[in-house]
Enzyme design. Structure first.
Site, PDB file in Angstrom:
ATOM      1  N   HIS A  40      -5.488  -6.937   9.247  1.00  0.00           N
ATOM      2  CA  HIS A  40      -6.751  -6.788   9.979  1.00  0.00           C
ATOM      3  C   HIS A  40      -7.852  -7.458   9.170  1.00  0.00           C
ATOM      4  O   HIS A  40      -7.642  -7.821   8.016  1.00  0.00           O
ATOM      5  CB  HIS A  40      -7.089  -5.303  10.170  1.00  0.00           C
ATOM      6  CG  HIS A  40      -7.434  -4.650   8.868  1.00  0.00           C
ATOM      7  ND1 HIS A  40      -6.468  -4.203   7.976  1.00  0.00           N
ATOM      8  CD2 HIS A  40      -8.624  -4.419   8.263  1.00  0.00           C
ATOM      9  CE1 HIS A  40      -7.068  -3.712   6.898  1.00  0.00           C
ATOM     10  NE2 HIS A  40      -8.375  -3.836   7.037  1.00  0.00           N
ATOM     11  N   HIS A 125     -11.862 -11.853   4.935  1.00  0.00           N
ATOM     12  CA  HIS A 125     -10.512 -12.150   4.451  1.00  0.00           C
ATOM     13  C   HIS A 125      -9.523 -11.108   4.947  1.00  0.00           C
ATOM     14  O   HIS A 125      -9.906  -9.998   5.308  1.00  0.00           O
ATOM     15  CB  HIS A 125     -10.501 -12.193   2.920  1.00  0.00           C
ATOM     16  CG  HIS A 125     -10.745 -10.860   2.299  1.00  0.00           C
ATOM     17  ND1 HIS A 125     -12.016 -10.329   2.150  1.00  0.00           N
ATOM     18  CD2 HIS A 125      -9.889  -9.933   1.807  1.00  0.00           C
ATOM     19  CE1 HIS A 125     -11.926  -9.132   1.591  1.00  0.00           C
ATOM     20  NE2 HIS A 125     -10.647  -8.865   1.371  1.00  0.00           N
TER      21      HIS A 125
END
Length: 180
Positions: A40, A125
């Site tokens: 995620h 990220h």
């Protein structure tokens, strides 16, 4: 309850991240690698909260996404956050104005309910591994991986719970708010 706000990914994106992770594992001596279902993009780590704050967080998410349209993200690099001889390895995302607008709106709405803004710069990220020790130099490792330009559709934001199920870390959606 330990919670965070995230952008969840479609299965094809998780599958691709798993491919990158498998290449990384093959080039690593050791590491604690993220399970595929947990991939995620964290927009806001909140941490431990009691149930009374959950409803306020949901309302903050609702307000933050008002008027927000779907957008796309793209992978742009593999990076690391060094931790001594080990590293957190991640796949970075190309900077998109829409992502930063969404991030700022969420931060601002959460601040209204006394959840402090993040002090560090937002670095979008996806963590693929923690405590990773590569068999080779990081720059040599990077030369062996070329990221595909896969579009990642962002059409919702999720409030996630981080919990252990049978000893395995799981990220479970508690609330999902679609943009439209």
């Amino acid at each position: 309850m330990r919670v965070f706000i995230a952008i969840e990914f479609q299965d094809k994106i998780k599958d691709y991240l798993k491919e990158i992770q498998d290449l990384t594992k093959a080039k690593s001596e050791k590491g604690n690698f993220t399970i595929k279902d947990n991939f995620h993009l964290t927009l806001k780590f909140i941490g431990e909260v009691d149930l009374t704050l959950i409803e306020k967080i949901k309302e903050a998410i609702d307000k933050a996404v008002i008027g927000h349209n779907n957008f796309k993200l793209y992978f742009n690099k593999i990076g690391k956050f060094p931790r001594g001889s080990k590293s957190i390895l991640w796949v970075g995302l190309k900077i998109e104005k829409e992502l930063y607008l969404l991030y700022d709106k969420i931060e601002n709405e959460l601040e209204k309910i006394n959840i402090k803004k993040e002090e560090r710069k937002f670095t979008p990220h996806i963590t693929i591994g923690r405590e990773v020790v590569l068999k080779e130099n990081f720059n040599n490792f990077l030369k062996e991986i070329e990221l595909k330009k896969l579009p990642i559709l962002v059409d919702k934001v999720s409030l996630m719970e981080s919990t252990r199920v049978n000893g395995e870390l799981k990220y479970i959606p508690l609330y999902v708010k679609n943009f439209k």
